[in-house]
Design an enzyme around this catalytic site. Structure first.
Site, PDB file in Angstrom:
ATOM      1  N   GLU A 153     -24.890 -22.715  17.337  1.00  0.00           N
ATOM      2  CA  GLU A 153     -26.145 -22.969  16.636  1.00  0.00           C
ATOM      3  C   GLU A 153     -25.903 -23.692  15.315  1.00  0.00           C
ATOM      4  O   GLU A 153     -26.676 -24.581  14.935  1.00  0.00           O
ATOM      5  CB  GLU A 153     -26.893 -21.654  16.388  1.00  0.00           C
ATOM      6  CG  GLU A 153     -27.326 -20.914  17.648  1.00  0.00           C
ATOM      7  CD  GLU A 153     -28.481 -21.591  18.372  1.00  0.00           C
ATOM      8  OE1 GLU A 153     -28.974 -22.621  17.882  1.00  0.00           O
ATOM      9  OE2 GLU A 153     -28.873 -21.092  19.439  1.00  0.00           O
ATOM     10  N   ASP A 185     -26.839 -25.518  29.977  1.00  0.00           N
ATOM     11  CA  ASP A 185     -27.681 -26.707  29.860  1.00  0.00           C
ATOM     12  C   ASP A 185     -27.068 -27.876  29.097  1.00  0.00           C
ATOM     13  O   ASP A 185     -26.839 -28.960  29.643  1.00  0.00           O
ATOM     14  CB  ASP A 185     -29.040 -26.322  29.246  1.00  0.00           C
ATOM     15  CG  ASP A 185     -28.912 -25.461  27.993  1.00  0.00           C
ATOM     16  OD1 ASP A 185     -27.782 -25.173  27.567  1.00  0.00           O
ATOM     17  OD2 ASP A 185     -29.962 -25.079  27.433  1.00  0.00           O
ATOM     18  N   THR A 216     -28.766 -32.594  21.230  1.00  0.00           N
ATOM     19  CA  THR A 216     -29.557 -31.572  21.924  1.00  0.00           C
ATOM     20  C   THR A 216     -30.587 -30.936  21.005  1.00  0.00           C
ATOM     21  O   THR A 216     -31.554 -30.347  21.472  1.00  0.00           O
ATOM     22  CB  THR A 216     -28.630 -30.483  22.515  1.00  0.00           C
ATOM     23  OG1 THR A 216     -29.362 -29.681  23.445  1.00  0.00           O
ATOM     24  CG2 THR A 216     -28.045 -29.607  21.423  1.00  0.00           C
ATOM     25  N   GLU A 242     -38.264 -28.191  24.890  1.00  0.00           N
ATOM     26  CA  GLU A 242     -37.605 -28.919  25.978  1.00  0.00           C
ATOM     27  C   GLU A 242     -38.584 -29.625  26.908  1.00  0.00           C
ATOM     28  O   GLU A 242     -38.315 -30.732  27.391  1.00  0.00           O
ATOM     29  CB  GLU A 242     -36.707 -27.972  26.778  1.00  0.00           C
ATOM     30  CG  GLU A 242     -35.416 -27.595  26.096  1.00  0.00           C
ATOM     31  CD  GLU A 242     -35.595 -26.556  25.009  1.00  0.00           C
ATOM     32  OE1 GLU A 242     -34.662 -26.365  24.201  1.00  0.00           O
ATOM     33  OE2 GLU A 242     -36.680 -25.924  24.964  1.00  0.00           O
ATOM     34  N   GLU A 251     -40.481 -17.695  28.983  1.00  0.00           N
ATOM     35  CA  GLU A 251     -39.017 -17.764  28.868  1.00  0.00           C
ATOM     36  C   GLU A 251     -38.350 -17.741  30.236  1.00  0.00           C
ATOM     37  O   GLU A 251     -37.300 -18.336  30.426  1.00  0.00           O
ATOM     38  CB  GLU A 251     -38.494 -16.603  28.027  1.00  0.00           C
ATOM     39  CG  GLU A 251     -38.536 -16.838  26.542  1.00  0.00           C
ATOM     40  CD  GLU A 251     -37.548 -17.891  26.073  1.00  0.00           C
ATOM     41  OE1 GLU A 251     -36.485 -17.547  25.543  1.00  0.00           O
ATOM     42  OE2 GLU A 251     -37.854 -19.099  26.243  1.00  0.00           O
TER      43      GLU A 251
END
Length: 934
Positions: free
Chosen positions: A147, A294, A492, A406, A388
């Protein structure tokens, strides 16, 4: 990533022996041009309407960013319901979610390049000055390496990229002298100790001040990390190396990627979700394109574009072929087992896979991108947001929605690829839903439950970093942006890195020594630089025709029509495998089929029935797979049966000024009084009862007459409180927890039970709020005096008029529960520890828990459950029985028993502790396949 790259002819692949810099430039331009072609499936949206929607996005960003700066800065994030900053250590821990917080003004750094994209250059300059003046990267706090890399390091690099661009233009940032880059370099060096492993995979967490393994670091003992966590570093680390000339960052990121590539499952070419950072063993062997993996795939393709290294393209195409062969079941993307890729590992999908259609656009594979995106859009239209996680029949699996971007990302790329105005309408829907359901006076609040519309006191930094960026670009024309977006690649986290980095500081060898390939195969370049005449035929209805068959797929909720069916069975004319829903324990034919699948039924001495599968005893490998599928279906079937018996959470919505329905609180229901899902919601002003505990006749009946009474938990039973406020003329009641600091964010929600007596006399609705949610109402009373609320099964439309017209609800929505629930079935099915990797087993028991959860007057913590063979036994308690919603048991009706496949076993239910925690990572019975590893 940027949308288009000019008019280059992309009808043939990049030459294999082209100079490295030429490969980089050509690959970037050709790959990007796949998104530049326009089709016209519908009438285009007018320039005026696009501008109006773009301006609306700007206003929404101002609302979110302005409230963060006013109420939260310099904290990492804004808490939009309580209008204050989230400071780590000062708020109740949210577990891994808090690993993104490092006391470094996360939201501000994450928003830097968004300000420039939205043409807020003056605000950008001010923000950069604040970062340089206020942000400290030397804090004694343990943060996520992943993160921190994508949000903070990426944010600093994105800010630097656009700062030097603005400086070159000559109007803004003339004072700037690479200060953000120096901060990024400082942070990069702070992250490097995480890579001190024999494998080169980084530790998942690091202390910004003390690094790894020191006693004061409080980290460095972890053994596992997710594939995305280790594989989503190359863009930021390589950019840092290219910007500064310090090659160490790119070298470390490449080493981690090399190791992951070497550890892929060689027969399926898939990677697992979790890997041991020391041994390289796969800890979780399920594979998909969503959470945990991902961005690993995303960074392989984008690293090829940014760095011009063809080995990254080799790897991406190899993985992509495996994904399309095993995981893609159009329009679904379902996880599989890396060693048995024909076997689905779960029957639900998570929201993070919504990025994948956008990646497929960059790959040039447009058809499946359209299909999956349309399926996701239908789910959104059903639930307002993408939950989710949702099942293959499109019901809610996890009900939260933390405002993830996304889907907006994929919508943007599909619009750039097709030019289809349909995607502008999709973006318009996203804007409307955000304003209607998530907007609150102090920003935008994450959805705690998409079914009820209740909020969570959370506004993640990625909401500002990504959502507004993609939505604005969706509606912006080229002249609306002050720089050429095509010159940049999106990370991303949607941070912008310039493509010219491909030819800067080229000190890293472009060929990875770990790759077994010595020469590229032409097939590795298929669709990388597509011929647009093939990809986008001159047919204005091209995308529409792909979408059309999917329009009703969510409403039909018939997953079996699109889930892979065993081809061998139909080719041979054999019957389909036995499904759990059809199984009858007294049917000799069914027992024979179980035996063939290696599944045996054992009656234990204590009366329980145990299902055990021995894979090695199955008649064939196909039968063994059928047996494991049967065991998994049995667990899912039992889970669904309990979910259908439980009462879902309710909503308390503040509808008076200045909230106007924009604040929705998650509430627990009561087992007495009118059921809000069947009766009209109750609306009224709130008033505190006296005495506040509501345990005796009210001394202020005139204050609560015709209002919704607020009472405090404790000292008597819930039903007694309800009767006292009802006798005083209250039209409803809200019980507020007396355990200060309790919150539905961290405590399991329960429903208020009766007192063991007949409660038919209670005619008013009662709801329960934890202390944190209750304080929001109490604070509103102190500030505005008159506060009006709506008690309902789910939030209603949030317009200023707040009409009482109910929103349309989808069938069965209210019956869906989150994946955090403890599963109970009839008969009980339980996982038992496996002694060998070849066994998986299920237990069932005739016993059931009674709702005899007793709460002591001095202890208001959530009660523990006790077992009793008497199903209807009731024991009164203070406040009544606080029956945990996630643990509640009810006897099935006779109809359910007669129609269920387990009728011949038992008619009682029992909760199962061992099927918690994401279904034990989707049933650890997959470990029985370990002997098949290569």
């Amino acid at each position: 990533m940027s949308a288009a790259g000019g008019g280059r002819d992309c009808g043939s692949p990049v030459p294999q022996r082209a100079p490295w810099s030429l490969v980089a430039a050509t690959a970037a331009l050709c790959l990007l041009s796949a998104t530049s072609v326009r089709t016209a499936a519908a009438a285009p949206m007018s320039r005026e309407e696009k501008q109006k929607l773009g301006n609306q996005v700007l206003e929404m960003f101002d609302h979110a960013y302005g409230n963060y700066m006013e109420h939260a800065y310099p904290a990492d994030e804004l808490m939009p319901l309580t209008c204050r900053g989230r400071v780590r250590g000062q708020e109740p821990s949210r577990g891994d979610v808090d690993d993104a917080l490092g006391k470094f003004s996360l939201t501000l750094i994450d928003s830097l390049d968004t300000l420039v994209v939205l043409n807020k250059t003056k605000e950008f300059e001010d923000a950069v000055r604040k970062v340089l003046r206020d942000v400290n990267l030397d804090n004694d706090v343990v943060v996520s390496v992943f993160e921190t890399n994508i949000r903070v390091l990426g944010g600093l690099l994105g800010g630097h990229s656009l700062a030097i661009m603005l400086k070159e233009k000559g109007e803004y940032m003339q004072w700037y002298n690479d200060e953000l880059l120096q901060m990024a370099k400082q942070l990069g060096y702070k992250l490097l100790p995480a890579f001190n492993t024999t494998s080169g995979l980084p530790y998942p967490r690091i202390n910004l001040k003390f690094g790894i393994r020191k006693p004061e670091a409080r980290t460095g003992t972890e053994t596992d990390t997710c594939t995305a966590c280790a594989g989503t570093l190359i863009l930021e680390f390589a950019a840092l190396s290219r910007f500064t000339g310090a090659t160490i960052f790119e070298e470390y990121a490449r080493k981690a990627l090399d190791f992951l590539w070497e550890k892929r499952q060689r027969s399926s070419n898939l990677v697992g979700v979790t890997i041991n950072i020391h041994t390289g063993d796969w800890v979780r062997k399920d594979s998909g394109v969503g959470a945990g993996i991902d961005s690993y795939y995303e960074y392989l393709l984008k690293a090829y574009v940014l760095l011009g290294d063809d080995s990254f393209l080799e790897r991406f195409n190899t993985h992509y072929n495996a994904i399309m062969r095993y995981i893609s079941q159009p329009p679904l993307l379902l996880d599989v087992h890396i060693h048995k890729p024909m076997l689905n590992a779960r029957t639900w999908m998570d929201a993070l896979l919504a990025f994948f259609p956008g990646l497929q656009v960059l790959k040039g594979d447009i058809r499946p991108a359209i299909e999956t995106h349309e399926m996701l859009y239908q789910v959104i239209k059903k639930h307002n947001f993408l939950p989710e996680a949702f099942t293959t029949d499109f019901r809610v699996h996890w009900a939260q929605h933390p405002l993830r971007p996304e889907f907006a990302e994929s919508t943007y790329f599909l619009y750039k690829a097709t030019g289809d105005p349909y995607y502008l309408e999709v973006g318009k829907t996203l804007i409307e839903n955000l304003n209607k359901y998530a907007r609150v006076p102090c920003g935008f609040a994450a959805m705690k439950d998409v079914r009820t519309g209740s909020h969570e006191d959370r506004m993640d930094s990625f909401f500002l970093a990504e959502m507004f960026k993609y939505l604005y670009l969706l509606f912006a024309d080229k002249e609306d942006i002050i720089f050429d977006i095509e010159d940049y690649i999106f990370t991303t986290e949607a941070h912008l890195l310039p493509l010219w980095l491909s030819t800067t500081n080229q000190s890293i060898s472009k060929k990875n020594t770990t790759s077994e390939y010595t020469e590229l195969d032409d097939s590795n370049f298929d669709w990388t630089c597509p011929n647009t005449q093939i990809l986008f035929p001159h047919d204005p209805l091209y995308a529409q025709r792909i979408r059309e068959p999917l329009k009703n797929v969510v409403d039909k909720s018939c997953p079996r029509g699109i889930i892979r069916v065993r081809e061998e069975s139909f080719r041979s004319g054999a019957k389909p495998p036995l499904r759990a829903r059809d199984f009858m324990a007294t049917n000799p034919e069914h027992l024979e089929i179980l035996k063939k699948m290696g599944v045996s039924l054992i009656h234990l001495k204590d009366g329980r029935v145990q299902l055990v599968q021995h894979a090695i005893q199955a008649a064939s490998s196909i039968d063994a797979e059928d047996g494991l599928r049967f065991m998994q279906e049995m667990i899912e079937l039992s889970s669904q049966q309990q979910k259908e018996q439980q009462l879902p959470p309710r909503a308390v919505q503040i509808v008076s000024h200045p909230f106007f329905g924009r604040v929705v609180l998650t509430a627990g229901p009561a087992q007495f009084g009118p059921d809000l899902s069947k009766h009209k919601e109750t609306r009224g002003f709130v008033a505190s009862s006296k005495p506040y505990n509501g345990c005796s006749e009210l001394t202020n009946p005139e204050a609560v007459m015709g209002k919704i009474a607020l009472v405090q938990r404790g000292q008597c039973m819930f039903a007694e409180k309800a009767r006292n406020i009802q006798n005083a003329g209250a039209i409803g009641g809200i019980v507020i927890d007396d355990n200060e600091g309790s919150s539905s964010d961290t405590a399991p929600l329960f429903q208020m039970a009766g007192d063991g007596k007949d409660t038919d006399d209670i005619r008013i609705p009662m709801l329960f709020l934890f202390s944190k949610e209750g304080s929001i109402i109490l604070d509103a009373i102190r500030e505005y005096e008159e506060v009006e609320v709506l008690l309902s099964d789910k939030a209603k439309d949030r317009d200023p008029e707040m009409d009482n017209e109910e929103q349309p609800s989808s069938e069965n929505d209210s019956q869906n529960q989150s994946a955090e629930q403890i599963i109970s079935i009839s008969p009980t099915v339980d996982l038992v520890d496996q002694e060998t990797p070849e066994e998986s087993s299920l237990n069932s028991s005739p016993e059931s828990l009674s709702p005899a959860d007793i709460e002591d007057a001095a202890d208001v913590s959530p009660p523990e459950q006790t077992s009793s063979p008497t199903a209807n036994h009731e024991t009164p308690s203070l406040d009544g029985e606080c029956t945990d919603l996630d643990n509640q048991l009810e006897e099935q009706s006779e109809t359910e028993e007669n129609s269920s496949p387990e009728v011949s076993w038992d008619k009682k239910a029992q909760p199962i502790d061992s099927i918690l925690a994401d279904w034990n990572e989707d049933i650890e019975a997959f470990e029985m396949m370990e002997k098949d590893e290569l």
